[in-house]
Scaffold this motif. Sequence first.
Motif, PDB file in Angstrom:
ATOM      1  N   TYR A 123      28.174  -3.582  55.462  1.00 38.17           N
ATOM      2  CA  TYR A 123      28.250  -3.714  53.782  1.00 38.17           C
ATOM      3  C   TYR A 123      28.876  -4.420  53.357  1.00 38.17           C
ATOM      4  O   TYR A 123      28.871  -4.929  51.934  1.00 38.17           O
ATOM      5  CB  TYR A 123      28.282  -1.881  53.969  1.00 38.17           C
TER       6      TYR A 123
ATOM      7  N   ALA B  62      22.119  -0.139  42.746  1.00 39.71           N
ATOM      8  CA  ALA B  62      21.302  -1.023  43.038  1.00 39.71           C
ATOM      9  C   ALA B  62      20.537  -0.973  44.098  1.00 39.71           C
ATOM     10  O   ALA B  62      21.008  -0.259  45.213  1.00 39.71           O
ATOM     11  CB  ALA B  62      22.676  -2.322  43.262  1.00 39.71           C
TER      12      ALA B  62
ATOM     13  N   GLN C 157      13.796  -3.891  51.507  1.00 36.76           N
ATOM     14  CA  GLN C 157      14.347  -3.692  53.108  1.00 36.76           C
ATOM     15  C   GLN C 157      14.782  -2.423  53.377  1.00 36.76           C
ATOM     16  O   GLN C 157      15.940  -2.719  54.102  1.00 36.76           O
ATOM     17  CB  GLN C 157      15.384  -4.852  53.403  1.00 36.76           C
TER      18      GLN C 157
ATOM     19  N   THR D 251      14.517 -10.369  43.226  1.00 36.08           N
ATOM     20  CA  THR D 251      15.623 -11.083  43.611  1.00 36.08           C
ATOM     21  C   THR D 251      15.353 -12.375  43.305  1.00 36.08           C
ATOM     22  O   THR D 251      14.568 -13.411  44.863  1.00 36.08           O
ATOM     23  CB  THR D 251      16.026 -10.548  45.149  1.00 36.08           C
TER      24      THR D 251
ATOM     25  N   SER E 266      23.442 -10.932  38.209  1.00 38.30           N
ATOM     26  CA  SER E 266      24.013  -9.943  39.415  1.00 38.30           C
ATOM     27  C   SER E 266      24.466 -11.456  40.688  1.00 38.30           C
ATOM     28  O   SER E 266      23.486 -12.570  40.542  1.00 38.30           O
ATOM     29  CB  SER E 266      22.916  -9.514  40.313  1.00 38.30           C
TER      30      SER E 266
ATOM     31  N   ASP F 261      25.099  -5.720  37.335  1.00 36.78           N
ATOM     32  CA  ASP F 261      25.877  -5.272  38.797  1.00 36.78           C
ATOM     33  C   ASP F 261      26.750  -6.305  38.918  1.00 36.78           C
ATOM     34  O   ASP F 261      27.321  -7.526  38.617  1.00 36.78           O
ATOM     35  CB  ASP F 261      24.761  -4.964  39.815  1.00 36.78           C
TER      36      ASP F 261
ATOM     37  N   ARG G 177      33.489  -0.203  40.348  1.00 41.55           N
ATOM     38  CA  ARG G 177      33.809   0.664  40.926  1.00 41.55           C
ATOM     39  C   ARG G 177      34.822   1.443  40.435  1.00 41.55           C
ATOM     40  O   ARG G 177      35.559   2.330  41.057  1.00 41.55           O
ATOM     41  CB  ARG G 177      35.266  -0.265  41.732  1.00 41.55           C
TER      42      ARG G 177
ATOM     43  N   GLY H 200      26.630  -0.662  43.704  1.00 39.68           N
ATOM     44  CA  GLY H 200      25.614  -1.464  44.734  1.00 39.68           C
ATOM     45  C   GLY H 200      26.992  -0.566  45.724  1.00 39.68           C
ATOM     46  O   GLY H 200      26.160   0.728  46.196  1.00 39.68           O
TER      47      GLY H 200
HETATM   48  C1  FNR Z   1      22.899  -5.902  49.156  1.00 35.83           C
HETATM   49  N1  FNR Z   1      22.230  -6.289  47.358  1.00 35.83           N
HETATM   50  C2  FNR Z   1      20.850  -6.020  47.640  1.00 35.83           C
HETATM   51  N2  FNR Z   1      20.125  -7.043  46.848  1.00 35.83           N
HETATM   52  C3  FNR Z   1      18.598  -7.255  46.533  1.00 35.83           C
HETATM   53  O1  FNR Z   1      18.169  -7.300  45.977  1.00 35.83           O
HETATM   54  N3  FNR Z   1      18.007  -6.679  47.901  1.00 35.83           N
HETATM   55  C4  FNR Z   1      18.277  -6.394  48.781  1.00 35.83           C
HETATM   56  O2  FNR Z   1      17.389  -5.230  50.387  1.00 35.83           O
HETATM   57  C5  FNR Z   1      20.050  -5.538  48.931  1.00 35.83           C
HETATM   58  N4  FNR Z   1      20.328  -4.863  49.770  1.00 35.83           N
HETATM   59  C6  FNR Z   1      22.132  -5.388  50.265  1.00 35.83           C
HETATM   60  C7  FNR Z   1      22.630  -4.482  50.044  1.00 35.83           C
HETATM   61  C8  FNR Z   1      23.743  -4.857  51.473  1.00 35.83           C
HETATM   62  C9  FNR Z   1      24.731  -3.824  51.837  1.00 35.83           C
HETATM   63  C10 FNR Z   1      25.049  -4.781  49.937  1.00 35.83           C
HETATM   64  C11 FNR Z   1      26.165  -4.846  49.601  1.00 35.83           C
HETATM   65  C12 FNR Z   1      24.024  -5.465  48.670  1.00 35.83           C
HETATM   66  C13 FNR Z   1      22.527  -6.364  46.695  1.00 35.83           C
HETATM   67  C14 FNR Z   1      23.370  -5.637  45.830  1.00 35.83           C
HETATM   68  O3  FNR Z   1      21.862  -4.919  45.012  1.00 35.83           O
HETATM   69  C15 FNR Z   1      24.216  -5.810  44.158  1.00 35.83           C
HETATM   70  O4  FNR Z   1      23.453  -6.833  44.224  1.00 35.83           O
HETATM   71  C16 FNR Z   1      25.486  -5.646  44.613  1.00 35.83           C
HETATM   72  O5  FNR Z   1      24.830  -4.793  45.936  1.00 35.83           O
HETATM   73  C17 FNR Z   1      26.070  -5.599  43.894  1.00 35.83           C
HETATM   74  O6  FNR Z   1      27.793  -5.388  44.324  1.00 35.83           O
HETATM   75  P1  FNR Z   1      28.717  -4.464  44.517  1.00 35.83           P
HETATM   76  O7  FNR Z   1      29.266  -3.710  43.655  1.00 35.83           O
HETATM   77  O8  FNR Z   1      28.570  -3.704  45.893  1.00 35.83           O
HETATM   78  O9  FNR Z   1      29.384  -5.335  44.478  1.00 35.83           O
END
Ligand code: FNR
Length: 399
Positions: free
Chosen positions: A28, A79, A111, A165, A280, A322, A326, A345
Motif C-alpha cells: 500500500y 479514490a 482490481q 485510469t 492524479s 488526488d 492527509r 487514497g
Molecule cells: C492505488 N491507486 C489506484 N488507482 C486506480 O486507478 N486503480 C487502482 O486499482 C488503484 N490501486 C491502488 C492501490 C493502492 C494500494 C494505492 C495506494 C493506490 C491510486 C489511487 O486511486 C490514488 O490515485 C492514490 O492513492 C492517491 O494518492 P494518495 O492520496 O494515496 O497518496
Amino acid sequence: QGQIDPITVAEIASIAKTRIKKEFWDYYECGADTQTVLHENEAAFKALKILPRVLRDVSKVDTSTTLFGRSYSVPFGFAPSAMQKLAGGEGEMDVARAAVKLGVNLTLSSQSTTSLEDVMSCKKKSSGGADPAFWMQLYLTKDPEKSVPLIKRAEAARYEALVLTVDTPVLGNRLNERKVPLVLPEGLHLANIEPSTHSPQTERKPTFNRRLMDSRTHEAAEAILKEAGGGTHSNSLTWETTLPFLRKAAPRMKIILKGIMTPEDAVLAVKYGADALVVSNHGGRQLDETSSTIEALPAIHAALATGSSELGKKNRIPVLFDGGVRHGADIFKALALGADFVLIGRPVLWGLGYKGQEGVETVINVLERELSRTMALAGVTNVEGITREYIGVKNVGGF
Ligand code: FNR
C-alpha cells in the motif's frame, strides 16, 4: 487495549501499521522508483500557506457540494485502490458501507477483492437518506473489446461513471513489489476479473499483476502479456479512439479520465468529450519523476477556467484531484487551487486497517471536521467561497 481513539489521519495510520500484515502495508505504501513524487505529493501541500480572513461571521460553515447534479455533504470521496481486503475487515464492503452511511462518493477499483455487484448491494440495503454515487474504475485491456463485459456489468449495476485510469500504459517501477511480489492469500481473488464462482478450495493462481511484477525483464513481461491473452492494461490507447469506444460501450454512464497531469491533456479531455478528469499521479506509483499533483493543479484549472482558443468557458468540466491528501487543510488547499472535488487514497486503507467500516468512517469524520474548522479559521463559509486568494506560498507574501 486502553488505546486512545485516534483523532488525526496520521494517528489512524500508525495504528493501522500495527494491524496490517507487513507485506500488505508495504504494498500500500510504496511508490515507484526513488519514491520522490510519492513524498512530494504530501510535502508540496506544506509549502502552501493559507491566508486567513478575519471578522467574518463563520457561525455556519457548509462543506457540501454538488457533482453531476448530486449533492454531497463533503467535497471529497474515495479514490479507487486495489485489493482492499488485504487491509482488513471486509475490504471493499466496509468501505462501501461507510460511504453509504455517510453519503460519500466512492470509486471502486476494477482490481477489487469484492465484485462490483456485491459492492453496489450495500446501497440497496441501506435505508438512509443520502444516495452517494458509486463509480467504477477501469483499465482497458489490450483488446478493448474484452473490457466490454465488465463495462456492461458496471452499467447494469447502476454505477454512475466509468473512471478510466490513463496513467498506466505500463506498470510503474515499484521496487518493493518487485522484491517482495504480492501474493493474494488463499480465498481472495480479483472478483471483477476472475470468475465469480471461484472457490477457496481451487488452487489459487497468482494474480496476473503479481506475475508481471515478479518478472525482471522486458521479455518476460511481454511473454506474460501474450499468455494472458492481451493483458490487463492496454499500452496503445489514443485520444481518437478511447472516448468514442467508451461512449459506445456505456452510453448511459459519465466518463472520467483519471491521471491527467498537464493543461494540454486537460484541454484534450474536454475536446474529446470526457465528463470530468482527475488530476492524479496515481499516488506516486507510476511515473516517479513528475510533479506533485497540487503543483500540477493550478495550470490545469487555468486552462479549463479561462478557456483556450478552442475551449470556451462553457465547456468547463469538473476537475477532481488526488495525491497526498492527509488533512482537511489539504482538501481546502486543493479546492482553493481549482479542484471541484477531492479523492482520498491511502487514508481509506489505513481506516480499514485500523477498524474496518468504523475506521473508514473515522477517516471521513476527521477530514470533515478538519475541513470545516479550517474553513472557519480562514473565514470561508462554503465550498464555492474557497478560492485562490486564500493561498500564499512559503516565504512569499509576508511569511
Ligand atoms: C492505488 N491507486 C489506484 N488507482 C486506480 O486507478 N486503480 C487502482 O486499482 C488503484 N490501486 C491502488 C492501490 C493502492 C494500494 C494505492 C495506494 C493506490 C491510486 C489511487 O486511486 C490514488 O490515485 C492514490 O492513492 C492517491 O494518492 P494518495 O492520496 O494515496 O497518496
